[in-house]
Design a protein around this motif. Structure first.
Motif, PDB file in Angstrom:
ATOM      1  N   GLU A 227       0.818  -1.214   0.000  1.00  8.98           N
ATOM      2  CA  GLU A 227       0.000   0.000   0.000  1.00  8.98           C
ATOM      3  C   GLU A 227       0.857   1.271   0.000  1.00  8.98           C
ATOM      4  O   GLU A 227       0.540   2.225  -0.720  1.00  8.98           O
ATOM      5  CB  GLU A 227      -0.924   0.001   1.215  1.00  8.98           C
ATOM      6  CG  GLU A 227      -1.984   1.083   1.200  1.00  8.98           C
ATOM      7  CD  GLU A 227      -3.029   0.866   0.102  1.00  8.98           C
ATOM      8  OE1 GLU A 227      -3.672   1.858  -0.285  1.00  8.98           O
ATOM      9  OE2 GLU A 227      -3.196  -0.294  -0.343  1.00  8.98           O
TER      10      GLU A 227
ATOM     11  N   GLU B 294       0.747   4.145  -2.957  1.00  3.18           N
ATOM     12  CA  GLU B 294       0.469   5.564  -2.744  1.00  3.18           C
ATOM     13  C   GLU B 294       1.588   6.437  -3.306  1.00  3.18           C
ATOM     14  O   GLU B 294       1.334   7.510  -3.867  1.00  3.18           O
ATOM     15  CB  GLU B 294       0.282   5.840  -1.253  1.00  3.18           C
ATOM     16  CG  GLU B 294      -1.003   5.273  -0.674  1.00  3.18           C
ATOM     17  CD  GLU B 294      -2.247   5.839  -1.347  1.00  3.18           C
ATOM     18  OE1 GLU B 294      -2.195   6.983  -1.849  1.00  3.18           O
ATOM     19  OE2 GLU B 294      -3.262   5.129  -1.389  1.00  3.18           O
TER      20      GLU B 294
ATOM     21  N   ASP C  79      -9.438   9.185  -7.784  1.00  2.28           N
ATOM     22  CA  ASP C  79      -9.051   8.185  -6.791  1.00  2.28           C
ATOM     23  C   ASP C  79     -10.063   7.060  -6.690  1.00  2.28           C
ATOM     24  O   ASP C  79      -9.696   5.885  -6.524  1.00  2.28           O
ATOM     25  CB  ASP C  79      -8.863   8.850  -5.426  1.00  2.28           C
ATOM     26  CG  ASP C  79      -8.267   7.890  -4.411  1.00  2.28           C
ATOM     27  OD1 ASP C  79      -7.110   7.447  -4.615  1.00  2.28           O
ATOM     28  OD2 ASP C  79      -8.952   7.548  -3.426  1.00  2.28           O
ATOM     29  N   ALA C  80     -11.343   7.363  -6.792  1.00  2.00           N
ATOM     30  CA  ALA C  80     -12.376   6.331  -6.686  1.00  2.00           C
ATOM     31  C   ALA C  80     -12.257   5.330  -7.835  1.00  2.00           C
ATOM     32  O   ALA C  80     -12.384   4.113  -7.632  1.00  2.00           O
ATOM     33  CB  ALA C  80     -13.764   6.969  -6.677  1.00  2.00           C
TER      34      ALA C  80
ATOM     35  N   ARG D  96      -9.270   3.068  -7.271  1.00  2.00           N
ATOM     36  CA  ARG D  96      -9.546   2.060  -6.256  1.00  2.00           C
ATOM     37  C   ARG D  96     -10.450   0.957  -6.797  1.00  2.00           C
ATOM     38  O   ARG D  96     -10.276  -0.222  -6.449  1.00  2.00           O
ATOM     39  CB  ARG D  96     -10.183   2.718  -5.026  1.00  2.00           C
ATOM     40  CG  ARG D  96      -9.227   3.604  -4.252  1.00  2.00           C
ATOM     41  CD  ARG D  96      -8.106   2.783  -3.647  1.00  2.00           C
ATOM     42  NE  ARG D  96      -7.018   3.631  -3.146  1.00  2.00           N
ATOM     43  CZ  ARG D  96      -5.929   3.167  -2.558  1.00  2.00           C
ATOM     44  NH1 ARG D  96      -5.779   1.859  -2.405  1.00  2.00           N
ATOM     45  NH2 ARG D  96      -4.980   3.978  -2.153  1.00  2.00           N
ATOM     46  N   ARG D  97     -11.396   1.303  -7.641  1.00  3.59           N
ATOM     47  CA  ARG D  97     -12.252   0.273  -8.250  1.00  3.59           C
ATOM     48  C   ARG D  97     -11.426  -0.643  -9.143  1.00  3.59           C
ATOM     49  O   ARG D  97     -11.608  -1.868  -9.138  1.00  3.59           O
ATOM     50  CB  ARG D  97     -13.380   0.926  -9.059  1.00  3.59           C
ATOM     51  CG  ARG D  97     -14.468   1.563  -8.207  1.00  3.59           C
ATOM     52  CD  ARG D  97     -15.703   1.871  -9.050  1.00  3.59           C
ATOM     53  NE  ARG D  97     -15.434   2.835 -10.102  1.00  3.59           N
ATOM     54  CZ  ARG D  97     -15.536   4.151  -9.954  1.00  3.59           C
ATOM     55  NH1 ARG D  97     -15.886   4.666  -8.769  1.00  3.59           N
ATOM     56  NH2 ARG D  97     -15.299   4.968 -10.970  1.00  3.59           N
TER      57      ARG D  97
ATOM     58  N   ILE E 209      -8.223  -1.290  -8.876  1.00  3.46           N
ATOM     59  CA  ILE E 209      -7.334  -2.096  -8.033  1.00  3.46           C
ATOM     60  C   ILE E 209      -8.108  -3.236  -7.373  1.00  3.46           C
ATOM     61  O   ILE E 209      -7.654  -4.387  -7.351  1.00  3.46           O
ATOM     62  CB  ILE E 209      -6.652  -1.202  -6.982  1.00  3.46           C
ATOM     63  CG1 ILE E 209      -5.610  -0.315  -7.661  1.00  3.46           C
ATOM     64  CG2 ILE E 209      -6.003  -2.047  -5.876  1.00  3.46           C
ATOM     65  CD1 ILE E 209      -5.004   0.725  -6.772  1.00  3.46           C
ATOM     66  N   GLU E 210      -9.288  -2.938  -6.843  1.00  6.38           N
ATOM     67  CA  GLU E 210     -10.074  -3.978  -6.176  1.00  6.38           C
ATOM     68  C   GLU E 210     -10.520  -5.056  -7.155  1.00  6.38           C
ATOM     69  O   GLU E 210     -10.487  -6.253  -6.832  1.00  6.38           O
ATOM     70  CB  GLU E 210     -11.283  -3.353  -5.482  1.00  6.38           C
ATOM     71  CG  GLU E 210     -10.924  -2.528  -4.254  1.00  6.38           C
ATOM     72  CD  GLU E 210     -10.135  -3.339  -3.236  1.00  6.38           C
ATOM     73  OE1 GLU E 210     -10.486  -4.517  -2.998  1.00  6.38           O
ATOM     74  OE2 GLU E 210      -9.151  -2.809  -2.685  1.00  6.38           O
TER      75      GLU E 210
END
Length: 273
Positions: free
Chosen positions: A154, A158, A178-179, A182-183, A185-186
């Motif tokens: 992590e 970053e 950023d959202a 993150r989607r 990456i998940e």
């Protein structure tokens, strides 16, 4: 050393000279070695073959260059990627015998992925042009870049994203959301492998609408001690295989290759450099 009254072994002297040159220059073609040593190419070929048999040199597939084996180095130089490529290169060669589409190994370089090796020259479907050694791969759009981002620690993630957010080129626009990052990456973590962004066509800077290589790719991270030391991909023509079909047919082969590289890297101490 004592002054022994014996003759030197000329063939051994030539072999040692070749190894010295390789250690100095790190990578050299047969012609480069001929120019540096003055040794005829047939003799060089025999020297290199013998040295390879003893694990002292190896040959990169992507450009045919000869490199000194890690057994000649004092310590692991993981950041340069040479150890990883030396370990992964024969595995990619074996993979090309099972899967006739090419694979590439790349490593993270701050804000992009760098191609270090490919088995393209050994695959049946040679219509796909190989990525040259040192080719810069987009971190946010490529399957390899996304696999790296999803599985690196992590704190490292970053730091990379912070660098990417500073870039204003369209190729890095995703980093500003950023959202969305993150989607991505998940979803990559859930799958266990990276896929290309829908608008990525292989070019580092331009979207698929402007530059399209006709490929699709998947990629998996090479993890050693919880660190992503590189990624291995599998790439094919979109017009021949759909993504679901390629995953169904070849994901297990790619996964097995990655696991083999990881095991050999750990055995060689790569993660401790």
């Amino acid at each position: 050393m004592r002054d022994y009254r014996v003759k030197t072994i000329d063939s051994l002297s030539r072999g040692l000279e070749v190894l010295r040159v390789l250690q100095d220059v790190r990578a050299a073609s047969l012609h480069d070695l001929h120019l540096a040593t003055g040794i005829p190419k047939p003799t060089l070929t025999r020297i290199l073959h013998t040295a390879h048999q003893h694990g002292l040199v190896w040959q990169r597939m992507v450009d045919g260059a000869f490199l000194p084996s890690h057994t000649l180095q004092r310590r692991v130089e993981a950041d340069g990627g040479e150890w990883l490529v030396e370990i992964a290169s024969p595995v990619l060669g074996e993979l090309s015998q099972r899967v006739q589409w090419p694979s590439i190994i790349s490593v993270p370089r701050l804000d992009h992925m760098e191609t270090l090796e490919t088995n393209s020259s050994r695959t049946y479907f040679d219509g796909l042009p190989p990525r040259p050694h040192g080719f810069r791969v987009n971190m946010l759009g490529s399957a390899s870049g996304r696999a790296y981002l999803a599985f690196c620690p992590e704190q490292e993630l970053e730091a990379v994203l912070a660098r990417l957010r500073l870039k204003k080129d369209p190729a890095y626009q995703l980093a500003q959301d950023d959202a969305a990052v993150r989607r991505m990456i998940e979803s990559t973590r859930r799958r266990g492998y990276g896929v290309r962004a829908p608008d990525f066509g292989g070019d580092h800077d331009r979207p698929r609408s402007e530059a399209d290589d006709g490929r699709e790719s998947i990629a998996m991270p090479v993890l050693v001690d919880d660190r992503v030391v590189g990624c291995i991909n599998l790439t094919w023509r979109r017009e021949v295989l759909s993504l679901p079909t390629a995953v169904r047919r070849h994901l297990d082969d790619l996964r097995a290759a990655v696991r083999t590289v990881e095991e050999r890297a750990r055995a060689a101490g790569l993660g401790h450099g």
